[in-house]
Design an enzyme around this catalytic site. Structure first.
Site, PDB file in Angstrom:
ATOM      1  CD  GLU A 176      -2.974  -1.079   2.269  1.00  9.27           C
ATOM      2  OE1 GLU A 176      -4.047  -1.685   2.113  1.00  9.27           O
ATOM      3  OE2 GLU A 176      -2.702  -0.439   3.307  1.00  9.27           O
TER       4      GLU A 176
ATOM      5  CB  CYS B  11       8.825  12.386   2.131  1.00  8.71           C
ATOM      6  SG  CYS B  11      10.180  12.561   3.321  1.00  8.71           S
TER       7      CYS B  11
ATOM      8  CB  CYS C 233      11.641  14.976  -0.346  1.00  8.98           C
ATOM      9  SG  CYS C 233      11.452  13.191  -0.100  1.00  8.98           S
TER      10      CYS C 233
ATOM     11  CD  GLU D  83      -4.177  -5.709   2.423  1.00  8.56           C
ATOM     12  OE1 GLU D  83      -5.025  -5.032   3.049  1.00  8.56           O
ATOM     13  OE2 GLU D  83      -2.954  -5.575   2.582  1.00  8.56           O
TER      14      GLU D  83
END
Length: 687
Positions: free
Chosen positions: A142, A151, A156, A306
């Site tokens: 995920e 971020c 970053c 899932e």
């Protein structure tokens, strides 16, 4: 179809493991998914790879005919890695650095973390890549879930500046395209551009209220962050490809929960996969995510890694209702009907500890199989009977176009929020088509959609020049285009077009937008709609009273002028006489512009009138309210998958000439479906 469960052998003692494995083998499922949170067991210290505990489970299940999807465990960096390299930790938009102790506490752009992830992926690829008991690989888990996809750490920040410089070349170009002269926000260098303070991540919090940042900076940070997630994923993809021919994918969450452009992220993967937790208690399972999934990676199947299993507690502490008896089986068959090649329940057995303790599962904490286990067992047997239908084709002739830039732009600067959201509105229009018997595909702006007979373009707020030109050519060559309000408002720089709206398409639709406003409860306005006449030998049929509808507008209102045929006209207030819905012949095709929302029933009347001449419904049976019908074709024969979500028995009429696929008995003219029931009808062979 791969059917099974997520399982966590690293959490079991020897006796529990043996009991679980015995029940899993007896259940009839054919797939398990393991390893996504097991880094500390697979690599307990740097460089020491310990797979023997997992080998035993893969081998035991494999010998019983159950294959494993191996996951790279990079969603949960272990303590030794975080302690040794604290600079890999995630920093959110508020500047808060996430400590060890949860999951996804990593920066996906950090080179040291990427190296560690590549190393564990390589060891897994070397070890399991040729294993015949392995069905595929899942990368991470995920990505960007729980507010970890944006971020703002020093790494970053620097990479964002470099990304902008590569895209725009010069700071002068960026200043011009972003309109940064507004509020004196012009920059002298790309290093001065920092990640935005505001965020559209679900669950994230903004540090400064009423802080309005440049729309292009915000949109580009969404694009950059999405690209960064994809680059992180593809490092592991490339490593695994060196060692395996098994399918490689990752598991998305929702269409845009994590603001990753899934159309781009799946290019290097073998298939699109996602996690889905619909309610199964007196609830309709929304099929829109499946239609979206079919269109994400053109020509490839999709997986659901899932899926809902039961009720009770959940991760956030609130609860989920238990499924109705039969609802689990119904939902799995529905996913199969919509083209899922894999569906795995989360999870096999409830966790007794950890953040997900007491969570829903097929089997409770005590390990005793109950009705959910028995229903899974029945479902596994049923799927074997359905296997011949996997090759049935989808006869879709209508498409709905979606775009991540548009989604992001409408979250950055919302319109009539929270009443209107882009993806929810596209979902509603998909179901409008579904309810009149048209199964539509959901496609990217950049997909190959030119062969579809009808395209629906809901609220295409941001349109680039290439897409505009493709839409023009599509209609000119004979396509039917239906666009709604908020079309062509902004360009690819998230800047408003300074030409009449819908920008670049006014001649295609034969209209110009003269005035706009949101529609709230206090300012609904009445308008009349004249449904498009049905074509017969090239002549429109005369109007009759049944073709004229009087309704109230909704969500948004656009007053239109132009040469287009006025199908919708306001009848009161200062708007009286203004066009709000139009039809226009453009080249060999037609373009319809819907300047406001319509009630659901009116949408269905309108879409039926527009679509019937070019892509009529494939239904030959009567489908009552509360029943979903999926039509597929196998060797020229219709296959109907029907699902009763009405909460009570429903009768399906017009079934004569069909055969019940499960019983192989001829269907009666009227068939009854029970609550949470399903019915599969196949057209009988002739000759």
């Amino acid at each position: 179809m791969l059917y099974g469960v997520s399982y966590y052998p690293e959490q079991k003692d020897k006796d529990e493991l043996q009991r679980d494995l015995t029940l899993i083998k007896e259940s009839g499922i054919n797939t398990v998914r393991m390893g996504e949170f097991a880094w500390s067991r697979l690599e307990p210290e740097e460089g020491r790879f310990v797979p023997d505990w997992l080998d035993e489970v893969v081998e035991t299940l494999g010998q019983a005919g159950i294959r494993t999807i191996i996951c790279t465990p990079t969603a949960c960096p272990p303590a030794w890695l975080v302690t040794g390299c604290p600079e890999i930790r995630y920093q959110d938009n508020r500047g808060v650095v996430r400590p060890f102790g949860g999951r996804r506490h990593y920066c996906y752009n950090n080179d040291r973390y990427r190296e560690a992830c590549a190393r564990i992926a390589r060891r897994l690829g070397e070890h399991y890549g040729k294993n015949p008991y392995v069905a595929g690989f899942q990368i991470d888990n995920e990505p960007a879930q729980e507010g970890t996809g944006r971020c703002t750490c020093p790494v970053c920040r620097k990479k964002f500046s470099l990304w902008l410089e590569k895209k725009y070349g010069t700071i002068e170009t960026f200043n011009q395209r972003s309109g940064s002269v507004f509020w004196s926000q012009e920059y002298q260098s790309f290093d001065q551009i920092t990640p935005p303070v505001n965020t559209i991540e679900p669950g994230a919090q903004n540090l400064i209220n009423a802080f309005y940042e440049n729309p292009l900076v915000r949109l580009d940070f969404e694009r950059f962050s999405s690209d960064s997630q994809i680059a992180f994923q593809n490092i592991q993809t490339a490593v695994l490809r060196e060692y395996t021919d098994h399918p490689v994918t990752t598991n998305a969450t929702g269409l845009a929960t994590n603001s990753i452009d899934y159309y781009k992220s799946t290019k290097a993967l073998d298939c699109y996969a996602f996690d889905y937790y619909p309610g199964l208690r007196n609830a309709r399972v929304d099929s829109f995510p499946y239609a979206f999934a079919r269109g994400v990676k053109e020509g490839a199947p999709f997986w659901v890694l899932e899926f809902m299993s039961g009720g009770g507690h959940r991760l956030s502490g609130s609860g989920r209702l238990q499924p109705n008896p039969g609802a689990l089986k119904q939902a799995v068959v529905q996913a199969f009907a919509h083209g899922a090649q894999a569906l795995l329940h989360f999870q096999y057995r409830t966790f007794p500890y950890g953040a997900e303790q007491l969570n829903y599962a097929i089997v409770d904490m005590d390990g005793i199989p109950r009705r959910r286990y028995r229903e899974m067992k029945e479902t596994a047997a049923l799927l074997q009977k359905l296997e011949p239908l996997e090759q049935a084709a989808f006869p879709s002739q209508a498409g709905i176009l979606l775009d991540y830039d548009t989604h992001w732009a409408l979250r950055i600067k919302p319109v009539n929020d929270p009443c209107f959201t882009y993806l929810d509105y596209a979902n509603k229009r998909y179901h409008s088509l579904e309810r009149i018997g048209i199964n539509a595909d959901v496609l990217s702006f950049h997909a190959a959609w030119e062969t579809y007979k009808v395209l629906l373009l809901p609220a295409a707020f941001l349109l680039d020049t290439d897409t505009i030109n493709r839409l023009r050519a599509y209609v000119n060559k004979g396509g039917i285009l239906i666009a709604t309000f908020l079309t062509g408002v902004k360009n690819e720089d998230n800047a408003g077009y300074t030409q009449p709206l819908p920008a670049g398409l006014t001649d295609v639709f034969g209209v110009r937008v003269e005035e706009v406003e949101p529609v709230f409860e206090e300012n609904h306005t009445t308008y009349t709609i004249t449904l498009p006449g049905k074509q017969d030998g090239g002549e429109e049929q005369p109007e009759n009273e049944d073709e004229v509808l009087t309704v109230k507008d909704g969500l948004w209102s656009e007053l239109l002028s132009g040469t287009g045929k006025p199908l919708g006209v306001y009848r009161e207030d200062y708007k009286q006489g203004s066009m709000v819905l139009s039809e226009n012949q453009y080249g060999a095709g037609k373009a319809y512009y819907v300047g406001t929302d319509m009630p659901e029933e009116t949408w269905q009347h309108f879409l039926r009138a527009v679509c019937d001449p070019v892509c009529p419904s494939y239904r030959q049976i009567a489908v009552p309210d509360g029943v979903e019908c999926v039509v597929r074709f196998l060797q020229g024969r219709r296959i109907y998958f029907l699902f009763n979500f009405a909460g009570a028995n429903r009768k399906i009429t017009g079934c004569r000439g069909y055969r019940n696929y499960i019983t192989q008995m001829p269907a009666a003219d009227e068939e009854e479906m029970g609550k949470n029931g399903y019915l599969i009808l196949e057209e009988e062979k002739h000759g």
